[in-house]
Write a protein that holds these residues in place. Structure first.
Motif, mmCIF file in Angstrom:
data_model
loop_
_atom_site.group_PDB
_atom_site.id
_atom_site.type_symbol
_atom_site.label_atom_id
_atom_site.label_comp_id
_atom_site.label_asym_id
_atom_site.label_seq_id
_atom_site.Cartn_x
_atom_site.Cartn_y
_atom_site.Cartn_z
ATOM 1 N N MET A 105 5.914 39.037 -28.963
ATOM 2 C CA MET A 105 6.951 39.169 -27.936
ATOM 3 C C MET A 105 6.749 40.436 -27.114
ATOM 4 S SD MET A 105 9.173 36.603 -27.981
ATOM 5 C CE MET A 105 10.793 37.178 -27.478
ATOM 6 N N LEU A 106 6.355 41.526 -27.761
ATOM 7 C CA LEU A 106 6.138 42.771 -27.023
ATOM 8 C C LEU A 106 4.954 42.640 -26.062
ATOM 9 C CD1 LEU A 106 6.726 45.699 -29.555
ATOM 10 C CD2 LEU A 106 8.187 44.930 -27.691
ATOM 11 N N LEU A 107 3.900 41.938 -26.504
ATOM 12 C CA LEU A 107 2.753 41.719 -25.617
ATOM 13 C C LEU A 107 3.173 40.950 -24.368
ATOM 14 C CD1 LEU A 107 -0.044 40.791 -28.210
ATOM 15 C CD2 LEU A 107 0.096 42.878 -26.850
ATOM 16 N N VAL A 108 3.967 39.908 -24.577
ATOM 17 C CA VAL A 108 4.425 39.092 -23.454
ATOM 18 C C VAL A 108 5.375 39.891 -22.569
ATOM 19 C CG1 VAL A 108 5.650 36.992 -22.804
ATOM 20 C CG2 VAL A 108 4.118 36.972 -24.760
ATOM 21 N N PHE A 109 6.245 40.673 -23.184
ATOM 22 C CA PHE A 109 7.194 41.492 -22.430
ATOM 23 C C PHE A 109 6.460 42.435 -21.477
ATOM 24 C CE2 PHE A 109 9.533 45.513 -22.056
ATOM 25 C CZ PHE A 109 10.708 45.072 -21.486
ATOM 26 N N GLU A 110 5.407 43.073 -21.994
ATOM 27 C CA GLU A 110 4.683 44.039 -21.168
ATOM 28 C C GLU A 110 3.899 43.349 -20.047
ATOM 29 O OE1 GLU A 110 1.609 47.771 -21.834
ATOM 30 O OE2 GLU A 110 2.931 47.096 -23.440
ATOM 31 N N LYS A 111 3.346 42.160 -20.323
ATOM 32 C CA LYS A 111 2.536 41.481 -19.323
ATOM 33 C C LYS A 111 3.367 40.783 -18.261
ATOM 34 C CE LYS A 111 -1.632 40.530 -22.049
ATOM 35 N NZ LYS A 111 -2.509 39.449 -22.571
ATOM 36 N N VAL A 112 4.541 40.279 -18.651
ATOM 37 C CA VAL A 112 5.320 39.435 -17.738
ATOM 38 C C VAL A 112 6.558 40.159 -17.217
ATOM 39 C CG1 VAL A 112 6.507 37.224 -17.460
ATOM 40 C CG2 VAL A 112 4.486 37.376 -18.930
ATOM 41 N N LEU A 113 7.485 40.473 -18.108
ATOM 42 C CA LEU A 113 8.805 40.937 -17.661
ATOM 43 C C LEU A 113 8.807 42.370 -17.170
ATOM 44 C CD1 LEU A 113 11.249 39.286 -20.190
ATOM 45 C CD2 LEU A 113 11.025 38.838 -17.765
ATOM 46 N N LEU A 114 8.039 43.233 -17.800
ATOM 47 C CA LEU A 114 8.066 44.636 -17.400
ATOM 48 C C LEU A 114 7.546 44.821 -15.978
ATOM 49 C CD1 LEU A 114 9.002 47.212 -18.823
ATOM 50 C CD2 LEU A 114 6.640 47.665 -19.453
ATOM 51 N N ARG A 115 6.793 43.847 -15.486
ATOM 52 C CA ARG A 115 6.212 43.940 -14.146
ATOM 53 C C ARG A 115 6.882 42.992 -13.159
ATOM 54 N NH1 ARG A 115 1.449 46.720 -15.162
ATOM 55 N NH2 ARG A 115 0.907 46.765 -17.366
ATOM 56 N N THR A 116 8.000 42.389 -13.574
ATOM 57 C CA THR A 116 8.694 41.436 -12.707
ATOM 58 C C THR A 116 10.010 42.040 -12.235
ATOM 59 O OG1 THR A 116 7.745 39.569 -13.898
ATOM 60 C CG2 THR A 116 9.690 39.127 -12.554
ATOM 61 N N HIS A 117 10.211 42.033 -10.933
ATOM 62 C CA HIS A 117 11.463 42.533 -10.361
ATOM 63 C C HIS A 117 12.292 41.342 -9.865
ATOM 64 C CE1 HIS A 117 14.184 45.401 -8.484
ATOM 65 N NE2 HIS A 117 14.220 44.604 -7.423
ATOM 66 N N GLY A 118 13.528 41.301 -10.243
ATOM 67 C CA GLY A 118 14.407 40.248 -9.757
ATOM 68 C C GLY A 118 14.749 39.197 -10.784
ATOM 69 N N SER A 119 14.215 39.299 -12.002
ATOM 70 C CA SER A 119 14.611 38.343 -13.038
ATOM 71 C C SER A 119 16.004 38.709 -13.554
ATOM 72 C CB SER A 119 13.609 38.346 -14.189
ATOM 73 O OG SER A 119 13.562 39.613 -14.812
ATOM 74 N N SER A 120 16.780 37.687 -13.878
ATOM 75 C CA SER A 120 18.170 37.912 -14.277
ATOM 76 C C SER A 120 18.485 37.442 -15.688
ATOM 77 C CB SER A 120 19.119 37.191 -13.309
ATOM 78 O OG SER A 120 18.900 37.594 -11.983
ATOM 79 N N HIS A 121 17.722 36.471 -16.198
ATOM 80 C CA HIS A 121 18.102 35.846 -17.464
ATOM 81 C C HIS A 121 16.995 35.792 -18.506
ATOM 82 C CE1 HIS A 121 20.942 34.136 -14.447
ATOM 83 N NE2 HIS A 121 21.805 34.337 -15.413
ATOM 84 N N VAL A 122 15.743 35.688 -18.095
ATOM 85 C CA VAL A 122 14.664 35.495 -19.068
ATOM 86 C C VAL A 122 14.597 36.649 -20.060
ATOM 87 C CG1 VAL A 122 12.174 35.197 -19.343
ATOM 88 C CG2 VAL A 122 13.339 34.114 -17.442
ATOM 89 N N GLN A 123 14.892 37.871 -19.634
ATOM 90 C CA GLN A 123 14.829 39.023 -20.522
ATOM 91 C C GLN A 123 15.826 38.934 -21.671
ATOM 92 O OE1 GLN A 123 15.185 39.234 -17.173
ATOM 93 N NE2 GLN A 123 16.899 40.534 -16.602
ATOM 94 N N PHE A 124 16.821 38.060 -21.544
ATOM 95 C CA PHE A 124 17.787 37.910 -22.624
ATOM 96 C C PHE A 124 17.178 37.227 -23.852
ATOM 97 C CE2 PHE A 124 20.840 39.061 -19.431
ATOM 98 C CZ PHE A 124 21.882 39.647 -20.148
ATOM 99 N N LEU A 125 15.984 36.664 -23.726
ATOM 100 C CA LEU A 125 15.271 36.182 -24.914
ATOM 101 C C LEU A 125 15.002 37.343 -25.857
ATOM 102 C CD1 LEU A 125 12.660 33.761 -23.313
ATOM 103 C CD2 LEU A 125 14.712 33.127 -24.593
ATOM 104 N N PHE A 126 14.628 38.509 -25.319
ATOM 105 C CA PHE A 126 14.388 39.691 -26.142
ATOM 106 C C PHE A 126 15.705 40.258 -26.659
ATOM 107 C CE2 PHE A 126 10.882 39.092 -23.293
ATOM 108 C CZ PHE A 126 9.772 39.343 -24.069
ATOM 109 N N TYR A 127 16.724 40.184 -25.851
ATOM 110 C CA TYR A 127 18.062 40.611 -26.262
ATOM 111 C C TYR A 127 18.508 39.808 -27.481
ATOM 112 C CZ TYR A 127 23.039 41.831 -25.440
ATOM 113 O OH TYR A 127 24.322 42.289 -25.550
ATOM 114 N N TYR A 128 18.354 38.490 -27.391
ATOM 115 C CA TYR A 128 18.739 37.597 -28.492
ATOM 116 C C TYR A 128 17.860 37.833 -29.716
ATOM 117 C CZ TYR A 128 19.517 33.192 -30.998
ATOM 118 O OH TYR A 128 19.803 32.238 -31.953
#
Length: 615
Positions: free
Chosen positions: A328-351
């Motif tokens: 999950m951390l690998l995916v977080f760094e490659k996808v979400l950490l470099r994406t601006h404007g996402s509103s909900h997908v990051q809640f997968l890590f929250y959950y």
């Protein structure tokens, strides 16, 4: 003679057009003989074989015989027989009985064993079979009969089981299968315009592959989150809110018309038991944004997968969770950490973090290391600080000890940064381009204090802890963070800081307001235009209120809402539970920079106010 020649030519063309119908009446020639004849220049039987394989009405016995023959002579299927391979891969083999399915799988097995070059073609065909097919409605079909849909689902499930079994078989035969499989899975991924059931069905198949091929799980999750992020950025919160508001307005208009009709007829109104629901869940169910609903269904699927991996019969699987956390951390760094404007997908890590405190600590540690690393780009460091702030402010499952530990780290870094700047530069000034990480982490501590002040200052011990953070030095330093940070956060912090007497910000705010007044610029023609200073820090709070209805039920119990600025505001806030849908970019436009406690408006990312949006 000419007439005879013409008739002979026409007969030959007719035979070539329909070779299968004539040949299927007699016993089919063995595939080995057909291939050998083709190599000697005789194409007639070979063309008949190609047409026969593509014939949807081919007899099962004939297809079974061809498959068994082909298995015996796969060594002869060299590169020149690539059209034959394409014809075999186009066969709808999953629609036949178990004998044909088994024979087909054996052909693929021997084919890959003899010629690895065909592996990519085979994987491409198999991954395409993992894309769900829509149920085609025909005129003769009874739409009201649920049996048709159930039968279609059974066929789809049977097909998927057969494809997964074939993929497992290929994994044992060809060790290079995983590296080609992940490419094929990416190429076969349905685009975002497909229906929710197709996208969700394909993602379920991807997650099934991740179960029996764990070395590909990180890349599979990356594929899934990439597609989810594409959906997310195409479903902005504002559009989701507007879709719900439109639905609510249409419902309200319909009720008003009905009410008027009843009044005209002299019919008394009911007791109101069926009146418009005001519950937050009922309001969220009115969301009609098509892309948001697709994302909602996929979020439910991925959340269920995360829970299934980490819990078996209600018991937490520590080792499985460790591996999943690393992926999950690998995916977080490659996808979400470099994406601006996402509103909900990051809640997968929250959950995912809500499963255990150890996961929370590891996630925050990863973000902190990303922030303090000077080799990390400044914009990534800013995003990391935003994730830290929003996560510890919003996650209701995080204990106050974790909050104070994070505050200690951030405040200590800020004071060290101020010391270094003041010792090197006597005239250091506010410059976002030079000090972006500093301003972003300053905004982070202000944001955390605003959301967590009640838990931080429960007694005199907590007040002494806050005083020890020395907010006064931070807000009065020459870098002037109050001028750069988001005004709505600064304004609420200023009021709370004054109430608890941990810092006095109003003199600084008023001075900043005077220095940032709109300026009239005159062009060469003598015409003037007013230039209004905008907030230079591009703020991003990834865990602002979650709007998706179905998956939101899993987030709701884990989420901390805005509790207000003072005790007497609590009653008003509780009466307005749905006003979490505040978009601060719009509300901050006319917010004054220099304010007094009496003019304070609690307006900031996710802050509930009477002027907030209603769904």
């Amino acid at each position: 003679m000419p007439g005879t020649l013409i008739r002979s030519t026409m007969a030959a063309e007719e035979v070539f057009k329909k070779p299968s119908s004539s040949l299927l009446k007699k016993k089919p020639t063995s595939v080995k003989k057909i291939l050998q004849d083709y190599q000697q220049g005789n194409r007639r039987e070979y063309d008949a074989l190609l047409h026969g394989l593509q014939d949807p009405d081919i007899e099962v016995s004939t297809l079974l015989l061809w498959l068994k023959d082909l298995k015996k002579c796969t060594s002869l299927v060299t590169k020149e027989f690539e059209p034959l391979i394409r014809a075999i891969l186009q066969v709808k083999w999953c629609n036949y009985d178990s004998k044909v399915v088994k024979a087909y799988q054996e052909v693929l097995e021997t084919l890959v064993s003899a010629h690895t070059v065909y592996l990519t073609h085979i994987l491409a065909a198999l991954t395409q079979s993992l894309v769900p097919e829509q149920l085609i409605i025909t005129d003769s079909m009874d739409v009201s009969n649920p049996g048709e849909e159930r039968e279609h689902e059974v066929k789809q499930k049977k097909k998927f089981i057969a494809v997964h079994k074939t993929l497992k078989m290929l994994l044992h035969i060809a060790p290079v299968t995983p590296q080609y499989l992940i490419v094929a899975l990416g190429e076969s991924f349905p685009w975002t315009g497909h229906s929710a059931c197709i996208l969700d069905g394909y993602i379920k198949n991807l997650l099934e592959i991740a179960n029996y091929l764990p070395e590909l799980r990180a890349k599979i999750l990356e594929l899934i989150l990439h597609r989810m992020t594409e959906l997310d950025v195409n479903a902005p919160k504002q559009e989701i809110i507007e879709s719900a508001q439109t639905t609510t307005q249409e419902t309200s208009d319909g009720q008003d018309e009905e009410h008027m009709q009843f009044d005209m007829e002299g019919v008394e109104e009911s007791d109101g038991s069926n009146s418009k629901p005001t519950d937050k869940e009922d309001q969220a169910e009115r969301i009609t944004h098509e892309v948001a609903l697709k994302l909602d269904q996929i979020m439910c699927t991925v959340m269920e997968y995360l829970h299934t991996v980490c819990f078996v019969n209600g018991e937490f699987q520590l080792e499985e969770a460790k591996v999943l956390h690393r992926h999950m951390l690998l995916v977080f760094e490659k996808v979400l950490l470099r994406t601006h404007g996402s509103s909900h997908v990051q809640f997968l890590f929250y959950y995912f973090c809500s499963f255990r405190q150890a996961i929370v600590d590891a996630f925050l540690e990863h973000l902190w290391k990303k922030f303090v690393n000077p080799n990390t780009p400044a914009v990534i460091r800013q995003v990391a600080s935003s994730y830290i702030a929003s996560f510890i402010a919003r996650a209701d499952f995080i204990p106050i000890s974790t909050v104070t530990a994070c505050l200690d780290l951030m405040v200590s870094w800020i004071h060290s940064y101020i010391d270094n700047q003041e010792s090197v530069l006597q005239q250091c000034q506010a410059d976002v381009s030079l000090h972006l990480p500093f301003y972003s982490i300053c905004q982070a501590i202000l944001y955390v204090f605003v959301f967590r002040h009640r838990q931080l200052i429960e007694d005199n011990k907590g007040l002494r802890y806050i005083m020890g953070l020395n907010f006064e030095r931070i807000v009065t330093c020459r870098l002037n963070p109050l001028r750069v940070c988001l005004p709505s956060v600064v304004n609420v912090f200023a009021t709370l800081a004054r109430n608890y007497q941990v810092a006095f910000c109003y003199t600084i705010l008023e001075r900043n307001a005077r220095s940032m007044l709109p300026v009239i610029i005159t062009n060469p023609n003598g015409e003037g235009s007013k230039v209004k200073h905008q907030n230079p820090l591009d703020s991003f709070f990834p865990f602002d209120p979650y709007l998706l209805p179905r998956s939101g039920k899993l987030i709701e119990s884990l989420y901390r809402n805005w509790e207000g600025c003072k005790e007497d505001d609590q009653t008003e806030i509780e009466e307005d539970d749905d006003d979490e849908f505040v978009q601060y970019e719009t509300l901050d436009k006319d917010l004054p920079m220099g304010i007094t406690p009496t003019s304070l408006a609690c307006v900031s990312p996710g802050f509930r106010t009477p002027s907030s949006y209603e769904i």
